[in-house]
Design a protein around this motif. Structure first.
Motif, PDB file in Angstrom:
ATOM      1  N   ARG A  92       0.955  -1.254  -0.107  1.00  0.00           N
ATOM      2  CA  ARG A  92      -0.049   0.036  -0.062  1.00  0.00           C
ATOM      3  C   ARG A  92       1.002   1.157   0.165  1.00  0.00           C
ATOM      4  NH1 ARG A  92      -5.427   0.895   1.093  1.00  0.00           N
ATOM      5  NH2 ARG A  92      -5.815   2.959   1.810  1.00  0.00           N
ATOM      6  N   ARG A  93       2.030   1.153   0.720  1.00  0.00           N
ATOM      7  CA  ARG A  93       2.544   2.430   0.918  1.00  0.00           C
ATOM      8  C   ARG A  93       3.386   2.584  -0.386  1.00  0.00           C
ATOM      9  NH1 ARG A  93       7.588   1.513   4.852  1.00  0.00           N
ATOM     10  NH2 ARG A  93       9.186   1.893   3.063  1.00  0.00           N
ATOM     11  N   ARG A  96       0.977   4.123  -2.993  1.00  0.00           N
ATOM     12  CA  ARG A  96       0.525   5.336  -2.678  1.00  0.00           C
ATOM     13  C   ARG A  96       2.008   6.374  -3.098  1.00  0.00           C
ATOM     14  NH1 ARG A  96      -2.879   7.867   0.251  1.00  0.00           N
ATOM     15  NH2 ARG A  96      -3.667   6.000   1.402  1.00  0.00           N
ATOM     16  N   GLU A  97       3.234   5.993  -2.640  1.00  0.00           N
ATOM     17  CA  GLU A  97       4.310   6.593  -3.068  1.00  0.00           C
ATOM     18  C   GLU A  97       4.429   7.033  -4.690  1.00  0.00           C
ATOM     19  OE1 GLU A  97       8.847   5.824  -3.179  1.00  0.00           O
ATOM     20  OE2 GLU A  97       8.058   5.909  -1.222  1.00  0.00           O
ATOM     21  N   LEU A  99       1.915   6.498  -6.645  1.00  0.00           N
ATOM     22  CA  LEU A  99       0.768   7.530  -7.221  1.00  0.00           C
ATOM     23  C   LEU A  99       1.164   8.987  -6.909  1.00  0.00           C
ATOM     24  CD1 LEU A  99      -2.017   7.652  -8.311  1.00  0.00           C
ATOM     25  CD2 LEU A  99      -3.143   6.934  -6.228  1.00  0.00           C
ATOM     26  N   ARG A 100       1.837   9.328  -5.662  1.00  0.00           N
ATOM     27  CA  ARG A 100       2.004  10.720  -5.185  1.00  0.00           C
ATOM     28  C   ARG A 100       3.073  11.144  -6.345  1.00  0.00           C
ATOM     29  NH1 ARG A 100       1.726  10.515   1.149  1.00  0.00           N
ATOM     30  NH2 ARG A 100      -0.514  10.704   1.087  1.00  0.00           N
ATOM     31  N   GLU A 180      -6.106  10.720  -5.736  1.00  0.00           N
ATOM     32  CA  GLU A 180      -5.047   9.885  -5.053  1.00  0.00           C
ATOM     33  C   GLU A 180      -5.828   8.772  -4.229  1.00  0.00           C
ATOM     34  OE1 GLU A 180      -2.055   9.855  -1.274  1.00  0.00           O
ATOM     35  OE2 GLU A 180      -1.949  11.575  -2.555  1.00  0.00           O
ATOM     36  N   GLU A 181      -6.906   8.920  -3.648  1.00  0.00           N
ATOM     37  CA  GLU A 181      -7.663   8.160  -2.820  1.00  0.00           C
ATOM     38  C   GLU A 181      -8.383   6.958  -3.968  1.00  0.00           C
ATOM     39  OE1 GLU A 181      -7.161   6.839   0.316  1.00  0.00           O
ATOM     40  OE2 GLU A 181      -5.459   8.609   0.168  1.00  0.00           O
ATOM     41  N   LEU A 184      -5.698   4.784  -5.627  1.00  0.00           N
ATOM     42  CA  LEU A 184      -5.263   3.955  -4.900  1.00  0.00           C
ATOM     43  C   LEU A 184      -6.189   2.713  -4.364  1.00  0.00           C
ATOM     44  CD1 LEU A 184      -2.829   3.231  -2.632  1.00  0.00           C
ATOM     45  CD2 LEU A 184      -4.120   4.595  -1.055  1.00  0.00           C
ATOM     46  N   ASP A 185      -7.483   3.027  -4.120  1.00  0.00           N
ATOM     47  CA  ASP A 185      -8.371   1.999  -3.816  1.00  0.00           C
ATOM     48  C   ASP A 185      -8.503   1.148  -5.157  1.00  0.00           C
ATOM     49  OD1 ASP A 185      -8.655   2.925  -1.056  1.00  0.00           O
ATOM     50  OD2 ASP A 185     -10.485   3.921  -1.653  1.00  0.00           O
TER      51      ASP A 185
END
Length: 195
Positions: A92-93, A96-97, A99-100, A180-181, A184-185
């Motif tokens: 997940r981390r 997210r990284e 994606l950011r 982002e959310e 991510l999902d």
């Protein structure tokens, strides 16, 4: 229609090289790499074409200067995976990284998606390295001993993240945190489908 003006002249506190890259990115993104000229870039910055050549020897050199920082960041992220244990929290981390990073570079990413041939030609022998970085990421996401289905889901999850590059066109004005959310999902849903 004339070239979009980035600054009219180089703004205080910003280097000429930065101004040139910003103007080129804006032009290449709106008109395409092949349809933009260095004269238009120079005019948008408010410098002479000779001054532009002092900083960048060619349009391809300028394109590489625009895209290379994004690829360097990607390389650093992928190299960091070697030290990262494959756990759901780390997956997940990592997603997210990535994606950011994609959201922060979405204008460069969108250029890459639109002008793929120019990008591949500009990268030359570095392009296979980029593909290998993508494959390494997918293998890490899939986890040790992954089967074909899991590897395909990992690759599909990475494709979901690429949607960030075109998100301003799909959902203009949408808050970056929401993009982002949602992505991510979506990526985690592809990677770990409900059984």
């Amino acid at each position: 229609m004339g070239a979009p003006v980035v600054s009219g002249s180089v703004a205080a506190g910003r280097s000429t090289k930065d101004a040139i890259r910003e103007a080129a990115l804006q032009l290449f993104s709106t008109k395409g790499f092949d349809h933009s000229s260095l004269r238009e870039v120079a005019d948008a910055v408010g410098i002479t074409k000779a001054s532009l050549y002092y900083h960048y020897a060619s349009k391809v050199d300028l394109l590489i200067a625009i895209i290379e920082p994004m690829f360097d960041e990607l390389r650093a992220q992928v190299d960091g995976l070697d030290e990262l244990e494959h756990t759901p929290e780390n997956v997940r981390r990592m997603i997210r990284e990535r994606l950011r990073s994609t959201l922060a570079n979405r204008h460069v990413g969108a250029l890459c998606m639109r002008d793929t041939v120019a990008i591949v030609n500009a990268l030359g022998n570095r392009y296979p390295d980029l593909i290998e970085l993508h494959h390494r990421t997918c293998r890490w996401l899939a986890g040790p001993g992954a089967d074909a289905d899991t590897l395909l889901r990992a690759a599909a999850a990475m494709q979901v993240l690429s949607t960030a590059m075109i998100s301003p066109e799909i959902v203009p004005g949408t808050d970056t945190a929401q993009v982002e959310e949602t992505l991510l999902d979506a990526a985690l849903g592809v990677l770990y489908p409900a059984r």
